[in-house]
Design an enzyme around this catalytic site. Sequence first.
Site, PDB file in Angstrom:
ATOM      1  N   ARG A   1      15.274 -10.890  13.442  1.00 53.27           N
ATOM      2  CA  ARG A   1      14.363 -10.599  12.335  1.00 53.27           C
ATOM      3  C   ARG A   1      14.644 -11.582  11.199  1.00 53.27           C
ATOM      4  O   ARG A   1      13.794 -12.358  10.832  1.00 53.27           O
ATOM      5  CB  ARG A   1      14.582  -9.139  11.900  1.00 53.27           C
TER       6      ARG A   1
ATOM      7  N   MET B   1      -7.294  13.496   1.882  1.00 52.79           N
ATOM      8  CA  MET B   1      -6.677  12.615   0.897  1.00 52.79           C
ATOM      9  C   MET B   1      -5.857  13.382  -0.137  1.00 52.79           C
ATOM     10  O   MET B   1      -4.764  12.968  -0.519  1.00 52.79           O
ATOM     11  CB  MET B   1      -7.754  11.764   0.206  1.00 52.79           C
TER      12      MET B   1
ATOM     13  N   TYR C   1     -11.941  18.601   7.932  1.00 52.70           N
ATOM     14  CA  TYR C   1     -12.703  17.490   8.500  1.00 52.70           C
ATOM     15  C   TYR C   1     -12.626  17.502  10.020  1.00 52.70           C
ATOM     16  O   TYR C   1     -11.568  17.761  10.601  1.00 52.70           O
ATOM     17  CB  TYR C   1     -12.109  16.159   8.034  1.00 52.70           C
TER      18      TYR C   1
ATOM     19  N   LYS D   1      17.223  -0.038  -2.070  1.00 55.63           N
ATOM     20  CA  LYS D   1      15.948  -0.767  -2.012  1.00 55.63           C
ATOM     21  C   LYS D   1      14.786   0.225  -2.018  1.00 55.63           C
ATOM     22  O   LYS D   1      14.993   1.442  -1.800  1.00 55.63           O
ATOM     23  CB  LYS D   1      15.913  -1.629  -0.745  1.00 55.63           C
TER      24      LYS D   1
HETATM   25  C1  LIG Z   1      17.783  -1.088   4.828  1.00 52.96           C
HETATM   26  C2  LIG Z   1      18.978  -1.813   5.272  1.00 52.96           C
HETATM   27  C3  LIG Z   1      20.210  -1.150   5.368  1.00 52.96           C
HETATM   28  C4  LIG Z   1      20.348   0.348   5.214  1.00 52.96           C
HETATM   29  O1  LIG Z   1      20.008   0.960   6.435  1.00 52.96           O
HETATM   30  P1  LIG Z   1      20.066   2.564   6.632  1.00 52.96           P
HETATM   31  O2  LIG Z   1      19.724   2.747   8.052  1.00 52.96           O
HETATM   32  O3  LIG Z   1      19.035   3.115   5.694  1.00 52.96           O
HETATM   33  O4  LIG Z   1      21.440   2.994   6.276  1.00 52.96           O
HETATM   34  C5  LIG Z   1      21.341  -1.907   5.650  1.00 52.96           C
HETATM   35  N1  LIG Z   1      21.243  -3.236   5.871  1.00 52.96           N
HETATM   36  C6  LIG Z   1      20.064  -3.908   5.827  1.00 52.96           C
HETATM   37  C7  LIG Z   1      20.038  -5.371   6.098  1.00 52.96           C
HETATM   38  C8  LIG Z   1      18.901  -3.213   5.540  1.00 52.96           C
HETATM   39  O5  LIG Z   1      17.732  -3.860   5.519  1.00 52.96           O
END
Ligand SMILES: *Cc1c(COP(=O)(O)O)cnc(C)c1O
Length: 384
Positions: free
Chosen positions: A141, A311, A263, A40
């Site tokens: 969640r 930036m 800055y 992802k």
């Molecule tokens: C992102 C995610 C993972 C992967 O988690 P890592 O800690 O990066 O290995 C697995 N399951 C779900 C539901 C996730 O959202």
Amino acid sequence: MPTFAQAGAILTIDVDAVAGNWRRLAERCGSATECGAVVKADGYGLGAEAIAPALFHAGCRTFFVAHVEEGIRLRRVLSHPDATIIVFNGPMPGAEAEFTVNRLIPVLNTPDQIARWGSHSYARGAGPLDAVLHVDTGMNRLGLVPAEVDVLLDRPELLAGIRLCLIMSHLCCADEAGAPQNEEQRRAFAMLRRRLSGLRASLANSPGIFLGPGFRFDLARPGAALYGVNPTPATTNPMAQVVRLQGKIIQVRDVDLPQTVGYGASYRVPGKGRIATVAVGYADGYLRSLSNRGSGFIGDVRVPLVGRVSMDLATFDVSAVPDDGARPDALIDLIGPRNPVDAVAAEAGTIAYEVLTSLGGRYHRHHISAGDVGAISTGEPVRA
Ligand SMILES: *Cc1c(COP(=O)(O)O)cnc(C)c1O
């Protein structure tokens, strides 16, 4: 993407190291557990279109993304019929058809998603559609709460048109091996799985794989560890580093008392020294929280980040580096062998996940692989 010469920084992504990390995790999973890969957010910012085909070559067959649009892009480079792509967030209303057209399997997280997937299946009239059922075991969640699972079990017609191929849940504290939530969630998940008998099950993310065989079930879902993040924060990192980020020095200047840098005049020089200004800033995902806390390396010499990250620029105290090491056009390792991504994240007061997914679009990105795949660039799919 800027060329090497144009760019203020060079991001090198070792695709072979990602594949090697996957093999290491698959070995750890053992023969009873399939090892998938979470790609992802564009492969945690590192280029899913280059990485996923390399993982397929290594033997990975199940890939996870968060959004349907990520799944559609992934399907273009993973057209092989054996590549399963699962979408964590499930279908948004009206996006159901995009799943079937692109052979994407949704995770169904809510009663509403289940109902809409069932209706889509019915409207298509081409037999039941695969789906993953997400049950919540304590993260609060996403996923069905226990009462919603009870309703499903009492009324199997709610799943008409749907062929559940997997049940999943997500651990909230997997990176803390001693947290009591881990065992509580494992037990709750095992119980739910028994009630939904016969279904394959998936619980473990990267650190979850290391909590022990009881957490691995049938399919593991590692993400971060593939990209070199330590899945066992309490001990040495068993994964290989994947990312190197090298910032280019634009200018080196001599400073002396009573000067300040950057800055807000937040850094006051302690005396005679030299400051190198690098063409990387928070707009590139080089986090502003590294101000006066971060560090880079020139060769083996640590160069502290001084002043605020702005930036497009950051400033380093290079007084300890011999003259020819710190000069315009020389490179400073912002993430590298001496300062891996977990260390940079600690300096920034965040986690490596955020450092990786923040990596910006102004770098010269460069995917390397020594295998038969050859050197590949972002956007250039690897052919199977
Ligand atoms: C992102 C995610 C993972 C992967 O988690 P890592 O800690 O990066 O290995 C697995 N399951 C779900 C539901 C996730 O959202």
